[in-house]
Design an enzyme around this catalytic site. Structure first.
Site, short mmCIF file in Angstrom:
data_model
loop_
_atom_site.label_atom_id
_atom_site.label_comp_id
_atom_site.label_asym_id
_atom_site.label_seq_id
_atom_site.Cartn_x
_atom_site.Cartn_y
_atom_site.Cartn_z
N ASP A 1 5.76 4.49 -1.51
CA ASP A 1 5.00 5.56 -2.16
C ASP A 1 5.96 6.91 -1.84
OD1 ASP A 1 2.70 4.24 -3.13
OD2 ASP A 1 1.80 4.33 -0.88
N HIS B 1 2.01 1.84 6.75
CA HIS B 1 1.29 1.15 5.73
C HIS B 1 0.29 0.37 6.61
CE1 HIS B 1 0.47 -1.45 2.28
NE2 HIS B 1 0.94 -0.65 1.55
#
Length: 430
Positions: free
Chosen positions: A366, A308
């Protein structure tokens, strides 16, 4: 707030200027560069605004190094485990968690605004049946300003409250309508007796032919997905909403700008990209090949759903989403499904492989949310639309905060110009 410190900019032995240092309640201090140009004739250069605070905000705080995410000071872990999405909506909008009476009134206000004007249905007929849901959302949400223009005085606190309620209430209805339109199924109207997430699931998956009762485990899973996606500080889409709102644009237009930005594959499209990646890998026996491709810096392939930009260690939302993922797989008996076995094996390898550990490429929110949404029977092209549904409350809260901020001004970034200097048009160009 400003403290007594300042940052001196020097050129050799000369002091060019002193810039105030501002401190928040937590997080890094910032240098106030508003007077930089007037004092020095120079701008700052910061592509992507990665070192620039564009506003003051009291909504969300992220510490990427420590893996911390706070909504109004509350850790995301506590909110996801102890609160509903509607409670989190109230918190983001009004700064405090609601008591029972406040929650009941707030939830009822949302319920009473879930219907959309009947003429909104006409918009859907103008789109191709195979249009992407995000394309339809951009058109339909933007069009709401043509139907609900009775309370759009952005300087009225009450009008802003009404608009916030309408958006949080109507976006799920529109998302469900996007899905129904793409499948050729009749639209399902909301039912006032149902809760927020249960109502949405019914509008998405029910038909007029049969009764529908949502599985409580799946309702809880989707509720958690919405909580984890409700806000994420000054990300691209939230910054877009603020930038659009800084011009005085109506709230429906501002949220539409956020939806358009979220549509990008580098932002809200990540969980859809995870599922597409799993479909490409196709089989557990091929994981090794794709792991090698991911490690090859000359190979364009990238493992989606790992690492991320903000979180340098673990994404705090990922652990929560992982728990939900396994709850859903167990509830639906899908642990032996080909797609899910592939995802779980990929997760296992990434958590044990030294390459991923060294680079801190841990599964992020995600990765798991894409798996959960697929398990819920939601088509991958709807993933980003559901992300937008969850993020709407964050966008609205930031828009409302910005409008109420006396220091807010229209956004107008500067540039480092690298084009031609002044030149004259040649008189004879033949």
């Amino acid at each position: 707030m400003t403290d007594s410190r300042s940052l001196k900019l020097t050129n050799d032995s000369d002091t060019l200027c002193e810039l105030p240092v501002l401190s928040g309640t937590t997080g890094p201090d910032v240098v106030d560069v508003q007077s930089l140009y007037s004092k020095t004739g120079m701008f700052t250069y910061d592509p992507g605004f990665t070192s620039t605070a564009s506003c003051r905000s009291s909504i969300t705080y992220i510490d990427g190094e420590a893996g911390v995410l706070l909504y109004r000071g509350y850790p995301i872990e506590q909110l996801a485990e102890q609160c509903t999405f509607v409670e989190v909506c109230y918190l983001l909008l009004y700064s405090e968690l609601p008591n029972n009476a406040e929650l009941k009134e707030f939830a009822n206000n949302i319920t009473m605004h879930t219907m959309v004007h009947d003429q909104v249905n006409n918009f859907f007929r103008g789109f191709r049946r195979d249009a992407h849901p995000m394309a339809i959302m951009v058109g339909v949400v933007g069009a709401l300003s043509a139907f609900y223009h009775d309370a759009m005085d952005i300087h009225s606190k009450e009008d802003r409250r009404i608009c916030a309620i309408r958006l949080v209430a109507k976006v799920p209805t529109i998302v469900a309508m996007c899905h129904k339109y793409s499948t050729g199924s009749p639209f399902m109207y909301p039912q006032n007796k149902l809760g927020y997430v249960e109502n949405f699931m019914r509008m998405m998956q029910a038909t007029p032919c049969d009764d529908y009762e949502a599985n409580p485990v799946l309702v809880k899973a989707l509720d958690r997905i919405l909580i984890l996606h409700a806000d994420h500080e000054q990300n691209a889409s939230t910054s877009t909403v603020r930038l659009a709102g800084s011009s005085g644009a109506n709230p429906f237009a501002c949220i539409t700008a956020g939806i358009a930005c979220l549509w990008g594959a580098a932002h809200g499209g990540a969980n859809e990209a995870v599922l597409n990646m799993l479909l490409e890998i196709d089989n557990v026996s091929r994981i090794g090949l794709y792991i090698d491709k991911a490690k090859d810096k000359n190979d364009p392939f990238r493992l989606m759903g790992f690492g991320h930009r903000v979180y340098k260690n673990h994404d705090p939302r990922a652990k929560l989403m992982r728990e939900t993922c396994h709850e859903v797989l167990n509830e639906l008996g899908l642990r032996d499904d080909k797609m899910f076995k592939l995802a779980l094996e990929l997760e296992r390898i990434a958590l044990e492989d030294e390459y991923f550990i060294a680079k801190k490429l841990y599964p992020n929110v995600d990765f798991y949310s894409g798996i959960v949404l697929h398990a819920l029977g939601i088509p991958s092209k709807m993933f980003t639309a559901i992300f937008a549904m969850g993020r709407t409350i964050g966008w609205v809260s930031h828009w409302d905060e910005m409008i109420a901020d006396p220091d807010q001004k229209i956004g107008r970034p500067r540039q480092l110009y690298t084009g031609q200097t002044r030149r004259d048009v040649p008189p004879n160009r033949g």
